[in-house]
Write a protein that holds these residues in place. Structure first.
Motif, PDB file in Angstrom:
ATOM      1  N   LEU A  75     -22.129 -29.779  -2.938  1.00  0.00           N
ATOM      2  CA  LEU A  75     -23.093 -30.880  -2.981  1.00  0.00           C
ATOM      3  C   LEU A  75     -23.787 -31.069  -1.635  1.00  0.00           C
ATOM      4  CD1 LEU A  75     -20.972 -33.501  -4.949  1.00  0.00           C
ATOM      5  CD2 LEU A  75     -23.077 -32.439  -5.773  1.00  0.00           C
ATOM      6  N   GLU A  76     -23.000 -31.077  -0.572  1.00  0.00           N
ATOM      7  CA  GLU A  76     -23.576 -31.331   0.749  1.00  0.00           C
ATOM      8  C   GLU A  76     -24.502 -30.200   1.190  1.00  0.00           C
ATOM      9  OE1 GLU A  76     -20.795 -32.587   3.719  1.00  0.00           O
ATOM     10  OE2 GLU A  76     -20.308 -34.440   2.642  1.00  0.00           O
ATOM     11  N   SER A  77     -24.318 -29.028   0.641  1.00  0.00           N
ATOM     12  CA  SER A  77     -25.199 -27.908   0.997  1.00  0.00           C
ATOM     13  C   SER A  77     -26.493 -27.912   0.191  1.00  0.00           C
ATOM     14  CB  SER A  77     -24.470 -26.574   0.778  1.00  0.00           C
ATOM     15  OG  SER A  77     -24.322 -26.299  -0.611  1.00  0.00           O
ATOM     16  N   ARG A  78     -26.530 -28.675  -0.916  1.00  0.00           N
ATOM     17  CA  ARG A  78     -27.665 -28.607  -1.830  1.00  0.00           C
ATOM     18  C   ARG A  78     -28.491 -29.887  -1.923  1.00  0.00           C
ATOM     19  NH1 ARG A  78     -27.619 -24.277  -5.438  1.00  0.00           N
ATOM     20  NH2 ARG A  78     -26.576 -22.536  -4.399  1.00  0.00           N
ATOM     21  N   CYS A  79     -27.834 -31.047  -1.843  1.00  0.00           N
ATOM     22  CA  CYS A  79     -28.535 -32.306  -2.138  1.00  0.00           C
ATOM     23  C   CYS A  79     -29.443 -32.728  -0.986  1.00  0.00           C
ATOM     24  CB  CYS A  79     -27.527 -33.406  -2.450  1.00  0.00           C
ATOM     25  SG  CYS A  79     -26.584 -33.085  -3.963  1.00  0.00           S
ATOM     26  N   LYS A  80     -30.618 -33.220  -1.330  1.00  0.00           N
ATOM     27  CA  LYS A  80     -31.601 -33.644  -0.333  1.00  0.00           C
ATOM     28  C   LYS A  80     -31.720 -35.163  -0.255  1.00  0.00           C
ATOM     29  CE  LYS A  80     -34.352 -29.420  -0.910  1.00  0.00           C
ATOM     30  NZ  LYS A  80     -33.440 -28.810  -1.877  1.00  0.00           N
ATOM     31  N   LEU A  81     -31.567 -35.840  -1.373  1.00  0.00           N
ATOM     32  CA  LEU A  81     -31.641 -37.296  -1.382  1.00  0.00           C
ATOM     33  C   LEU A  81     -30.391 -37.902  -0.744  1.00  0.00           C
ATOM     34  CD1 LEU A  81     -32.958 -38.003  -4.995  1.00  0.00           C
ATOM     35  CD2 LEU A  81     -34.125 -38.619  -2.875  1.00  0.00           C
ATOM     36  N   PRO A  82     -30.475 -39.143  -0.244  1.00  0.00           N
ATOM     37  CA  PRO A  82     -29.256 -39.819   0.221  1.00  0.00           C
ATOM     38  C   PRO A  82     -28.245 -39.917  -0.927  1.00  0.00           C
ATOM     39  CG  PRO A  82     -31.216 -41.038   0.885  1.00  0.00           C
ATOM     40  CD  PRO A  82     -31.680 -39.975  -0.072  1.00  0.00           C
ATOM     41  N   PHE A  83     -26.991 -39.554  -0.655  1.00  0.00           N
ATOM     42  CA  PHE A  83     -25.993 -39.642  -1.720  1.00  0.00           C
ATOM     43  C   PHE A  83     -24.604 -39.831  -1.124  1.00  0.00           C
ATOM     44  CE2 PHE A  83     -25.070 -35.289  -0.612  1.00  0.00           C
ATOM     45  CZ  PHE A  83     -23.774 -35.046  -1.082  1.00  0.00           C
ATOM     46  N   LYS A  84     -23.703 -40.326  -1.969  1.00  0.00           N
ATOM     47  CA  LYS A  84     -22.284 -40.369  -1.680  1.00  0.00           C
ATOM     48  C   LYS A  84     -21.555 -39.670  -2.811  1.00  0.00           C
ATOM     49  CE  LYS A  84     -22.436 -42.700   2.201  1.00  0.00           C
ATOM     50  NZ  LYS A  84     -22.028 -42.070   3.479  1.00  0.00           N
ATOM     51  N   ALA A  85     -20.303 -39.276  -2.548  1.00  0.00           N
ATOM     52  CA  ALA A  85     -19.553 -38.508  -3.531  1.00  0.00           C
ATOM     53  C   ALA A  85     -18.201 -39.143  -3.821  1.00  0.00           C
ATOM     54  CB  ALA A  85     -19.353 -37.077  -3.033  1.00  0.00           C
ATOM     55  N   VAL A  86     -17.858 -39.118  -5.100  1.00  0.00           N
ATOM     56  CA  VAL A  86     -16.510 -39.481  -5.544  1.00  0.00           C
ATOM     57  C   VAL A  86     -15.832 -38.181  -5.958  1.00  0.00           C
ATOM     58  CG1 VAL A  86     -15.171 -40.660  -7.325  1.00  0.00           C
ATOM     59  CG2 VAL A  86     -17.112 -41.820  -6.246  1.00  0.00           C
ATOM     60  N   ALA A  87     -14.789 -37.834  -5.256  1.00  0.00           N
ATOM     61  CA  ALA A  87     -14.132 -36.541  -5.463  1.00  0.00           C
ATOM     62  C   ALA A  87     -13.038 -36.638  -6.525  1.00  0.00           C
ATOM     63  CB  ALA A  87     -13.522 -36.055  -4.147  1.00  0.00           C
ATOM     64  N   GLY A  88     -12.751 -35.525  -7.145  1.00  0.00           N
ATOM     65  CA  GLY A  88     -11.609 -35.468  -8.043  1.00  0.00           C
ATOM     66  C   GLY A  88     -10.320 -35.479  -7.242  1.00  0.00           C
ATOM     67  N   ILE A  89      -9.288 -36.087  -7.803  1.00  0.00           N
ATOM     68  CA  ILE A  89      -7.966 -36.091  -7.166  1.00  0.00           C
ATOM     69  C   ILE A  89      -6.908 -36.213  -8.264  1.00  0.00           C
ATOM     70  CG2 ILE A  89      -7.644 -38.579  -6.850  1.00  0.00           C
ATOM     71  CD1 ILE A  89      -6.886 -35.845  -4.210  1.00  0.00           C
ATOM     72  N   ASP A  90      -5.765 -35.615  -8.038  1.00  0.00           N
ATOM     73  CA  ASP A  90      -4.639 -35.726  -8.970  1.00  0.00           C
ATOM     74  C   ASP A  90      -3.656 -36.743  -8.403  1.00  0.00           C
ATOM     75  OD1 ASP A  90      -2.440 -35.484 -10.600  1.00  0.00           O
ATOM     76  OD2 ASP A  90      -2.328 -33.293 -10.483  1.00  0.00           O
ATOM     77  N   LEU A  91      -3.596 -37.913  -9.023  1.00  0.00           N
ATOM     78  CA  LEU A  91      -2.726 -38.981  -8.517  1.00  0.00           C
ATOM     79  C   LEU A  91      -1.246 -38.672  -8.690  1.00  0.00           C
ATOM     80  CD1 LEU A  91      -4.568 -42.221  -9.706  1.00  0.00           C
ATOM     81  CD2 LEU A  91      -4.352 -41.380  -7.351  1.00  0.00           C
ATOM     82  N   THR A  92      -0.912 -37.646  -9.465  1.00  0.00           N
ATOM     83  CA  THR A  92       0.499 -37.320  -9.681  1.00  0.00           C
ATOM     84  C   THR A  92       1.017 -36.294  -8.672  1.00  0.00           C
ATOM     85  OG1 THR A  92       0.084 -35.510 -11.254  1.00  0.00           O
ATOM     86  CG2 THR A  92       0.190 -37.741 -12.147  1.00  0.00           C
ATOM     87  N   LEU A  93       0.175 -35.883  -7.740  1.00  0.00           N
ATOM     88  CA  LEU A  93       0.611 -34.901  -6.741  1.00  0.00           C
ATOM     89  C   LEU A  93       1.737 -35.452  -5.875  1.00  0.00           C
ATOM     90  CD1 LEU A  93      -2.790 -33.465  -5.448  1.00  0.00           C
ATOM     91  CD2 LEU A  93      -1.070 -32.237  -6.792  1.00  0.00           C
ATOM     92  N   GLU A  94       2.606 -34.561  -5.466  1.00  0.00           N
ATOM     93  CA  GLU A  94       3.663 -34.909  -4.518  1.00  0.00           C
ATOM     94  C   GLU A  94       3.019 -35.415  -3.219  1.00  0.00           C
ATOM     95  OE1 GLU A  94       4.640 -32.415  -1.717  1.00  0.00           O
ATOM     96  OE2 GLU A  94       5.858 -34.124  -1.080  1.00  0.00           O
TER      97      GLU A  94
END
Length: 292
Positions: A75-94
């Motif tokens: 995303l950071e390499s491609r997007c031109k407009l101002p943006f923020k990102a919500v990333a995927g995460i696995d809450l069950t990870l150790e």
């Protein structure tokens, strides 16, 4: 000119990411899912004259669930407009692995939050100690959590309320209005309303209205407006955001058409110009740190 910020959309790069959920054999088993199997980027966010996209929030789209930072780098390499990102995460990870994933994500300036889709597993997942511990770590790192679950599931809601009482600094944003029922005269609807009221007591919680097409492709505008109105009753005008859920909205209507509907809510719901601007831009800027 109406300047908007869309706080919930997705881009796809099919040749680079995994996108397991888009495969025909994977859930959700929608007969029209094939329409989504194409690349989507900023260029596809077409709005009508008089409406301009001032920024957006990209919500993880299954690019790489094992290494979620790869999607952010793309995303950071491609997007031109101002943006923020919500990333995927696995809450069950150790714990150690979870912390390492978060450290990797925090190397990217666009990351402001994380998402683990809970949906029908919400009660089971929120009861797990590792999930509660990892949510506490998100709060410590000032990352918000995107909540995707049906709010009318009372046992899961009770678990969530306990967590929010323990984590007053966890910023939580409810996705897709908490899956409101289609029928507004049922006990399920009443439970959803009661859950909205319960969640609104937590000042660190906001709600996004979107995902209409995921509930029903030919949803009624009256139902949509009723949902938005109920969210406003519960959360007020500073904690409600209107969002596009692009490209899934294309299964029902054009992206531009949806935003034109939203921008008419000032007359349909008796909103002031300032309130409508809050719902379509300034609230998203505040909750996702796009205002500075």
């Amino acid at each position: 000119m109406n300047y908007i910020i869309d706080p919930h959309l997705h881009f796809f790069a099919l040749s680079q990411g995994h996108y397991q959920w888009l495969k025909a054999e994977s859930a959700p088993l929608w007969p029209d899912k094939f329409k989504l199997r194409q690349n989507f980027s900023e260029d596809a966010l077409i709005l009508n004259q008089g409406v301009e996209l001032a920024g957006f929030v990209h919500i993880e789209a299954g690019y790489d669930n094992e290494q979620p930072w790869r999607e952010i780098a793309w995303l950071e390499s491609r997007c031109k407009l101002p943006f923020k990102a919500v990333a995927g995460i696995d809450l069950t990870l150790e714990e150690a692995v979870f912390i390492e994933h978060i450290k990797q994500l925090l190397q990217y300036q666009s990351v402001v939050g994380c998402r683990h889709i809970l949906d029908d597993q919400a009660g089971e997942l929120l009861a797990q100690e590792c999930v509660q511990r990892n949510l506490a770590y998100l709060a410590e790192k000032q990352l918000s959590f995107e909540l995707q679950m049906p709010l009318n599931h009372k046992p899961a809601l009770d678990q969530l309320i306990n967590i929010l009482n323990d984590l007053p600094t966890l910023r939580l944003i409810i996705n897709h209005a908490g899956w409101p029922p289609l029928e507004t005269t049922t006990s399920d609807w009443q439970q959803w309303q009661a859950s909205l009221s319960a969640m609104s007591q937590f000042e660190q919680c906001a709600i996004k209205c979107s995902g209409w097409e995921m509930t029903q492709r030919d949803y009624k505008t009256k139902w949509q407006q009723t949902v938005i109105k109920q969210c406003l009753v519960a959360f007020g005008h500073k904690r409600v955001m209107l969002a596009g859920n692009f490209p899934l909205i294309l299964l029902t209507q054009d992206y531009a058409e949806l935003w034109d509907q939203y921008l008419q809510l000032d007359s349909n719901l008796n909103l002031t110009s300032k309130q409508l601007t809050a719902l379509t831009r300034t609230n998203a800027a505040y909750w996702y740190k796009l205002d500075g």
